[in-house]
Design an enzyme around this catalytic site. Structure first.
Site, PDB file in Angstrom:
ATOM      1  N   ASP A   1      14.134 -10.648  -1.938  1.00  0.00           N
ATOM      2  CA  ASP A   1      13.469 -11.485  -0.946  1.00  0.00           C
ATOM      3  C   ASP A   1      14.162 -11.247   0.387  1.00  0.00           C
ATOM      4  O   ASP A   1      15.331 -11.594   0.563  1.00  0.00           O
ATOM      5  CB  ASP A   1      13.574 -12.950  -1.370  1.00  0.00           C
ATOM      6  CG  ASP A   1      12.912 -13.904  -0.393  1.00  0.00           C
ATOM      7  OD1 ASP A   1      12.446 -13.447   0.670  1.00  0.00           O
ATOM      8  OD2 ASP A   1      12.865 -15.118  -0.686  1.00  0.00           O
ATOM      9  N   ILE A   2      13.449 -10.673   1.350  1.00  0.00           N
ATOM     10  CA  ILE A   2      14.092 -10.317   2.612  1.00  0.00           C
ATOM     11  C   ILE A   2      14.513 -11.538   3.411  1.00  0.00           C
ATOM     12  O   ILE A   2      15.296 -11.420   4.359  1.00  0.00           O
ATOM     13  CB  ILE A   2      13.177  -9.432   3.473  1.00  0.00           C
ATOM     14  CG1 ILE A   2      11.862 -10.163   3.794  1.00  0.00           C
ATOM     15  CG2 ILE A   2      12.937  -8.099   2.812  1.00  0.00           C
ATOM     16  CD1 ILE A   2      11.081  -9.520   4.909  1.00  0.00           C
TER      17      ILE A   2
ATOM     18  N   GLN B   1       0.808  -1.212   0.000  1.00  0.00           N
ATOM     19  CA  GLN B   1       0.000   0.000   0.000  1.00  0.00           C
ATOM     20  C   GLN B   1       0.842   1.264   0.000  1.00  0.00           C
ATOM     21  O   GLN B   1       0.467   2.266  -0.601  1.00  0.00           O
ATOM     22  CB  GLN B   1      -0.919   0.004   1.227  1.00  0.00           C
ATOM     23  CG  GLN B   1      -1.856   1.205   1.295  1.00  0.00           C
ATOM     24  CD  GLN B   1      -2.641   1.265   2.584  1.00  0.00           C
ATOM     25  OE1 GLN B   1      -2.249   0.659   3.582  1.00  0.00           O
ATOM     26  NE2 GLN B   1      -3.754   1.973   2.588  1.00  0.00           N
TER      27      GLN B   1
ATOM     28  N   ASP C   1      10.611  -5.904  -4.420  1.00  0.00           N
ATOM     29  CA  ASP C   1       9.563  -6.795  -3.942  1.00  0.00           C
ATOM     30  C   ASP C   1       9.846  -8.177  -4.510  1.00  0.00           C
ATOM     31  O   ASP C   1      10.785  -8.355  -5.302  1.00  0.00           O
ATOM     32  CB  ASP C   1       8.175  -6.300  -4.375  1.00  0.00           C
ATOM     33  CG  ASP C   1       7.081  -6.707  -3.393  1.00  0.00           C
ATOM     34  OD1 ASP C   1       6.912  -7.933  -3.174  1.00  0.00           O
ATOM     35  OD2 ASP C   1       6.402  -5.836  -2.838  1.00  0.00           O
TER      36      ASP C   1
ATOM     37  N   ARG D   1       7.251  -9.735  -6.016  1.00  0.00           N
ATOM     38  CA  ARG D   1       6.234  -9.847  -7.061  1.00  0.00           C
ATOM     39  C   ARG D   1       6.632  -9.029  -8.285  1.00  0.00           C
ATOM     40  O   ARG D   1       7.441  -8.109  -8.194  1.00  0.00           O
ATOM     41  CB  ARG D   1       4.883  -9.353  -6.543  1.00  0.00           C
ATOM     42  CG  ARG D   1       4.315 -10.179  -5.412  1.00  0.00           C
ATOM     43  CD  ARG D   1       3.031  -9.547  -4.892  1.00  0.00           C
ATOM     44  NE  ARG D   1       3.295  -8.288  -4.189  1.00  0.00           N
ATOM     45  CZ  ARG D   1       2.373  -7.342  -3.980  1.00  0.00           C
ATOM     46  NH1 ARG D   1       1.154  -7.502  -4.441  1.00  0.00           N
ATOM     47  NH2 ARG D   1       2.680  -6.246  -3.300  1.00  0.00           N
TER      48      ARG D   1
ATOM     49  N   TYR E   1       0.939 -10.193  14.083  1.00  0.00           N
ATOM     50  CA  TYR E   1       1.365  -8.926  13.475  1.00  0.00           C
ATOM     51  C   TYR E   1       1.789  -7.936  14.554  1.00  0.00           C
ATOM     52  O   TYR E   1       2.868  -7.337  14.480  1.00  0.00           O
ATOM     53  CB  TYR E   1       0.215  -8.367  12.645  1.00  0.00           C
ATOM     54  CG  TYR E   1       0.487  -7.026  11.995  1.00  0.00           C
ATOM     55  CD1 TYR E   1       1.548  -6.851  11.110  1.00  0.00           C
ATOM     56  CD2 TYR E   1      -0.345  -5.940  12.246  1.00  0.00           C
ATOM     57  CE1 TYR E   1       1.782  -5.631  10.500  1.00  0.00           C
ATOM     58  CE2 TYR E   1      -0.122  -4.717  11.646  1.00  0.00           C
ATOM     59  CZ  TYR E   1       0.936  -4.562  10.777  1.00  0.00           C
ATOM     60  OH  TYR E   1       1.164  -3.341  10.172  1.00  0.00           O
TER      61      TYR E   1
END
Length: 373
Positions: A106-107, A66, A88, A90, A195
């Site tokens: 990729d983290i 977002q 990202d 994606r 989260y």
């Protein structure tokens, strides 16, 4: 290391069986037993010094969520298109790909992330990769891997390469025993979602790395963020975005929270402005590493009434999602952000009427009203 292998295998199986289609690749979890500053003298990386007059070199992880695309746009205007790299796992949309540098990152792949930082001479890192509240509850092992293991990778690399690191936190970092109206910067937290737990972990680890290793860690607790240029992403406050899309497309909106559920909210432009301001604030002005920021608080009923001023025929019904409602009931009703306003001059621009007007100006309420007429 059988335990580590089992964890990695379990997360891999969850990813393959999950319906998210996100294609995250998992590498074995690293076990760190030394300071991130204890790097061999012949390690294959180089450091670059930047004077105060140089623009930062920026990397944004989780950049297709977002906030990432909007932040990249703001930072590119400020620092130059090629100084801000969006990343990202994606594939980006065409307009995002052509708007400035984009790279796969990729983290959970520590080596790849470290190479990106070194090869691109990164000096600022905005770490937005995370699974949000409702999505995280549906897949706790994946949320734990992305939100906690990924954070550890980012912290180690940021400390090793002397980066200025921004990690967002959230209203979800508080729990049912926290003071809710208002919620101060420093109080008991005790969240009850993975989260929220992962965000409290991020706040404390960032502060620890600051005092232990000198890491320039900066963090803002975001309220619910409302934006027109992204779809809802699985958060508890996403009803406040969905209502605009449904008002325009169908004229009917079903809310998954009770009509009197009050939560702190913010328009995305204020959120991005605050993020840049805290990153640019002089270190000596910051009296803490994690700040609350806020702009407004409202309920679904109050939002619906404001939306109906633009789309009078909007029909609103309520079908409460018990999981999301329980999460919302444990979160702050109002944020006390007086420290941010005092320390680095935070001031929001958008209240509820302005927010609704901006959303419709972007999403095109005129077309919906014309169709209704």
């Amino acid at each position: 290391m059988p335990i580590v292998k089992n964890v990695s295998r379990a997360v891999s199986q969850l990813l393959q069986s999950s319906g998210c289609g996100c294609g995250i690749s998992i590498v074995p979890v690293r076990c760190i037993g030394v300071s991130p500053r204890q790097v061999a003298s012949d390690a294959s990386f180089h450091s670059v010094s930047f004077s105060e007059s140089d623009h930062p070199r920026v990397l944004i992880t989780g950049g297709l969520g977002q906030l990432g695309v909007g932040l990249a746009k703001l930072l590119r205007k400020r620092f130059g298109k090629n100084n801000v790299i969006l990343s990202d796992i994606r594939k980006p949309a065409d307009h995002v790909f052509h708007s400035g540098p984009f790279i796969y990152s990729d983290i959970l792949d520590y080596k790849n992330l470290r190479e990106i930082v070194v090869n691109n001479r990164i000096t600022w890192l905005f770490h937005y990769s995370a699974l949000l509240s409702a999505v995280g509850e549906a897949n706790v092992p994946l949320a734990r891997a992305v939100n906690i293991t990924g954070l550890h990778n980012v912290l180690d690399i940021a400390a090793e390469h002397n980066l200025r690191l921004f990690v967002p936190s959230t209203i979800g970092a508080f729990g049912p025993t926290s003071p809710r109206d208002p919620t101060p910067d420093l109080c008991i937290q005790r969240p009850r979602t993975i989260y929220g737990v992962s965000k409290v972990h991020a706040e404390l680890m960032g502060e620890y790395y600051h005092y232990r290793y000198g890491l320039d860690f900066r963090c803002l607790r975001y309220p619910g963020i409302i934006s027109a240029d992204s779809q809802p992403g699985g958060g508890t406050t996403d009803y406040a975005v969905q209502i605009f899309h449904d008002a325009i497309k169908t004229g009917k909106f079903q809310c998954n929270l009770k009509p009197d559920t009050r939560l702190p909210m913010m328009y995305i432009d204020d959120c991005l402005k605050a993020t840049l301001e805290v990153m640019e604030a002089p270190a000596e002005a910051l009296t803490m590493r994690t700040y609350n920021i806020s702009a407004m608080s409202f309920t679904p009923e109050e939002l619906a009434q404001e939306v109906q001023k633009h789309v009078p025929e909007l029909q609103v019904t309520y079908n409460v999602d018990e999981v999301r409602q329980a999460i919302a009931d444990s979160w702050p009703m109002n944020f006390d952000d007086s420290n941010a306003r005092r320390d680095w001059g935070w001031k929001h621009d958008y209240d509820l009427p302005e927010l609704v007007s901006m959303m419709f100006s972007f999403l095109g309420s005129d077309s919906r009203i014309a169709q209704a007429n």
